[in-house]
Design an enzyme around this catalytic site. Structure first.
Site, PDB file in Angstrom:
ATOM      1  N   ASP A 179       0.684  -1.215  -0.048  1.00 11.06           N
ATOM      2  CA  ASP A 179       0.147  -0.085   0.118  1.00 11.06           C
ATOM      3  C   ASP A 179       1.093   1.223   0.040  1.00 11.06           C
ATOM      4  O   ASP A 179       1.959   1.235  -0.091  1.00 11.06           O
ATOM      5  CB  ASP A 179      -0.943  -0.244   1.160  1.00 11.06           C
ATOM      6  CG  ASP A 179      -0.223   0.102   2.428  1.00 11.06           C
ATOM      7  OD1 ASP A 179       0.896  -0.487   2.702  1.00 11.06           O
ATOM      8  OD2 ASP A 179      -0.785   0.600   3.322  1.00 11.06           O
ATOM      9  N   HIS A 492       1.430  -8.783  -4.244  1.00 12.12           N
ATOM     10  CA  HIS A 492       0.532  -7.969  -3.698  1.00 12.12           C
ATOM     11  C   HIS A 492       1.252  -6.580  -3.350  1.00 12.12           C
ATOM     12  O   HIS A 492       1.775  -6.446  -2.363  1.00 12.12           O
ATOM     13  CB  HIS A 492      -0.206  -8.371  -2.502  1.00 12.12           C
ATOM     14  CG  HIS A 492      -1.396  -7.339  -2.111  1.00 12.12           C
ATOM     15  ND1 HIS A 492      -2.639  -7.370  -2.629  1.00 12.12           N
ATOM     16  CD2 HIS A 492      -1.257  -6.480  -1.112  1.00 12.12           C
ATOM     17  CE1 HIS A 492      -3.357  -6.125  -2.061  1.00 12.12           C
ATOM     18  NE2 HIS A 492      -2.621  -5.800  -1.030  1.00 12.12           N
ATOM     19  N   ASP A 538       0.963 -17.256  -5.251  1.00 13.33           N
ATOM     20  CA  ASP A 538       1.378 -16.278  -6.054  1.00 13.33           C
ATOM     21  C   ASP A 538       0.356 -15.527  -6.983  1.00 13.33           C
ATOM     22  O   ASP A 538       0.367 -15.953  -8.167  1.00 13.33           O
ATOM     23  CB  ASP A 538       2.616 -16.855  -6.780  1.00 13.33           C
ATOM     24  CG  ASP A 538       3.457 -15.733  -7.682  1.00 13.33           C
ATOM     25  OD1 ASP A 538       3.399 -14.436  -7.422  1.00 13.33           O
ATOM     26  OD2 ASP A 538       4.200 -16.157  -8.582  1.00 13.33           O
ATOM     27  N   GLU A 547       2.236 -10.263  -0.146  1.00 15.07           N
ATOM     28  CA  GLU A 547       2.370  -8.791  -0.236  1.00 15.07           C
ATOM     29  C   GLU A 547       3.935  -8.721   0.036  1.00 15.07           C
ATOM     30  O   GLU A 547       4.622  -9.637   0.472  1.00 15.07           O
ATOM     31  CB  GLU A 547       1.559  -8.528   0.957  1.00 15.07           C
ATOM     32  CG  GLU A 547       1.623  -6.866   1.066  1.00 15.07           C
ATOM     33  CD  GLU A 547       0.731  -6.103   1.796  1.00 15.07           C
ATOM     34  OE1 GLU A 547      -0.179  -6.531   2.523  1.00 15.07           O
ATOM     35  OE2 GLU A 547       0.620  -4.771   1.952  1.00 15.07           O
TER      36      GLU A 547
END
Ligand SMILES: [Ca+2]
Ligand SMILES: [Ca+2]
Length: 571
Positions: A179, A492, A538, A547
């Protein structure tokens, strides 16, 4: 959302991989000539193995496999191959009758140098507030995003001098993970781990080049990269009272877009005791590390120590300001209500940097345990810093206690490694969110023991941990993007998912197997197994196993550098 074709391609790729006959699991980057060298394979009939030259097929080593034994973490029977005595540099494959050959791997004196550089460069790729130029980022060049020069004070962080809605400037820093938000607690342990790597192995890092915007400024590359985050951390301290905001985030997570396309309003949220203490510990550490670079950043080291003291004082006055996520904020919490370890760590770093015995007493050392570190448990960081600086502590420091805490943990981990059918200190219960970083933080603590005791099996156990994340695992995958014969293709990680480049941004270690599988309901593909060491997917959907995160890369950087430096020349 990823297009359906991406999911189909991933499914086909996974299916093709599963259809191949099993192959021995090796460190796909390779091994150091003088280092321990273990491979693993499914338990079967074969009793012997050979190591062959990858180009000629000529046999370079023959040995006996260990007897088959059950490894509960993978719910599999396994055998191991030990070829530590093969020290000749070259490219090899491991061959076992009835199996496919292993991926090729090197025995090389610089086996982990490129990996180490990439593990740090990955943080550059996650920088907030800066354009990544082609001369530094190559194919991963991108516009800057999140300048964070106009950030609002959230209601939870309001103070008389900075009421709700006040605009402050808090630029730079690293995006935390997949993020685009910035969290003091997690970037604290990350920054510290990298500063410790520099304190422990300065010559190695003084010779390293990373091709950063700051390269050539007279500051070692690793310290240039960490400074990008420390400058941000400094801006997170309220100059009025010394308190530190817990995080700088949107109200919710950004979509799968590039940084410059993510335009949601940003906030600093609630001052917390944990943030103040982690900040104090990191700034006290940094004040030592950056002291020699006064010419490049005049006054910085002194300013860091002043900031550390102010944050410590705020935490003394506000010892139970636990982070509580406001109702309108939905990003990561990093909330922790057990702060004895944070108090002790901050006290330890302030003690080392100031030599004021009052800080040693404030650590309450006799009551402080040692354990594998994580963002919420930082007691180990106090012990590793005290051990590093043991020769210049004041007489108040209990030298025997420091050595005992470091050695006891390393011995426990080495014992677990020796008893493990897979030669890995990890127990079944250690496979949880971010298990790859648990492996590496265990290795970091084994290395602290080795640095004190010189006991070789502690170094060998740390080597096994690095081998594990680089391919000697039951998935047969390197867990670092861009490194190894098979590695994560769809982490991710918003930039990797949104940049239009096929290969993921390199140098990131993914979280790894996590039997919690908390994302399973959100993923278009099933996990292949529920076994703890195989609970990995994956796919970009898999925030619980695939992530990336800055605090997972930091021990990768530490351990890969430490093994390069400590393993030495072959006998
Ligand atoms: Ca804690
Ligand atoms: Ca991509």
């Amino acid at each position: 959302m990823r297009p359906a074709v991406g999911a189909l391609a991933a499914w086909l790729w996974t299916s093709a991989a599963l259809a191949q006959p099993a192959a021995p699991q090796v460190n796909q980057l390779g091994y150091l000539p003088a280092g321990a060298k273990w491979a693993a394979l499914p338990g079967g009939e074969a009793a012997d193995f050979s190591v062959v030259d990858a180009a000629t097929g000529q046999v370079a080593w023959r040995g006996a496999l260990t007897p088959a034994a059950d490894w509960p973490a993978a719910q599999q029977s396994v055998r191991l191959a030990d070829f530590s005595a093969l020290t000749r540099a070259g490219n090899y494959r491991l061959r076992v009758p009835g199996l496919a050959d292993s991926p090729s791997f090197a025995i090389a004196a610089d086996a982990y140098a490129a990996l180490n550089a990439a593990s740090i460069k990955a943080l550059y790729f996650n920088r907030a507030g800066i354009e990544l130029a082609p001369e530094h980022a190559g194919g991963y060049a991108r516009p800057g995003g999140h300048p964070d020069t106009q950030v609002r004070v959230h209601a939870s962080a309001a103070s008389p001098a900075r009421p709700e809605g006040t605009l402050i400037s808090s630029p730079k820093g690293w995006y935390d993970a997949g993020d685009y938000n910035k969290y003091i607690v997690n970037s604290g342990i990350t920054s510290y781990t990298l500063l410790a790597a520099y304190e422990h192995f300065p010559v190695y890092f003084q010779r390293q080049t990373l091709r950063l915007p700051e390269s050539g400024n007279g500051i070692p590359e690793l310290l240039n990269e960490v400074l990008w985050n420390l400058d941000w951390m400094l801006s997170m301290q309220d100059p009025q009272d010394g308190g530190v905001y817990h995080k700088l985030t949107n109200k919710g997570f950004d979509g799968n877009v590039m940084p410059h396309q993510a335009l949601a309003e940003r906030y600093v949220v609630q001052k917390s005791t944990a943030a103040a203490l982690d900040f104090a510990a990191v700034m006290a550490t940094a004040s030592r590390v950056y002291q020699p670079f006064e010419a490049q950043r005049p006054g910085l080291a002194a300013r860091m120590l002043v900031a550390a003291r102010a944050a410590w004082a705020w935490a003394q006055a506000h010892p139970r300001e636990f982070y509580r996520q406001p109702a309108d904020i939905h990003t990561g919490g990093y909330d922790d209500s057990q702060l004895d370890d944070e108090f002790a760590w901050a006290a330890a770093e302030l003690y080392i940097s100031t030599r004021d015995p009052a800080f040693y007493g404030a650590m309450k050392p006799e009551r402080l345990a040692n354990g594998v570190p994580s963002w919420s448990d930082v007691c180990a960081l106090a012990w590793m810093s005290l051990a590093q600086h043991r020769s210049r502590l004041t007489p108040e420091a209990d030298q025997a206690l420091i050595a005992q805490r470091v050695n006891t943990l390393a011995q426990q981990l080495a014992d677990a490694w020796q008893a493990s059918p897979y030669r890995l200190a990890m127990q079944t219960g250690d496979f949880n969110w971010g298990s790859n970083a648990v492996v590496l933080n265990q290795a970091m603590m084994l290395i602290q023991g080795y640095r004190l005791s010189g006991e070789r099996r502690q170094l060998d156990a740390a080597q096994s941990a690095l081998d594990y994340v680089l391919g000697r695992n039951p998935l047969g995958m390197s867990m670092v993007t861009g490194f190894g014969a098979r590695s994560p293709q769809q982490p991710h990680h918003r930039p990797s998912q949104a940049d239009g480049v096929d290969a993921p941004v390199p140098g990131f270690i993914v979280g790894g197997p996590n039997p919690g599988q908390q994302d399973a309901a959100h993923c278009p593909l099933p996990y292949a197994s529920r076994a703890p060491a195989l609970s990995y997917l994956d796919h970009g959907c898999s925030y619980a196993s695939n992530e990336v995160a800055i605090n997972w890369n930091a021990p990768l950087a530490y351990v890969s550098a430490a093994l390069q430096v400590l393993t030495g020349a072959p006998p």
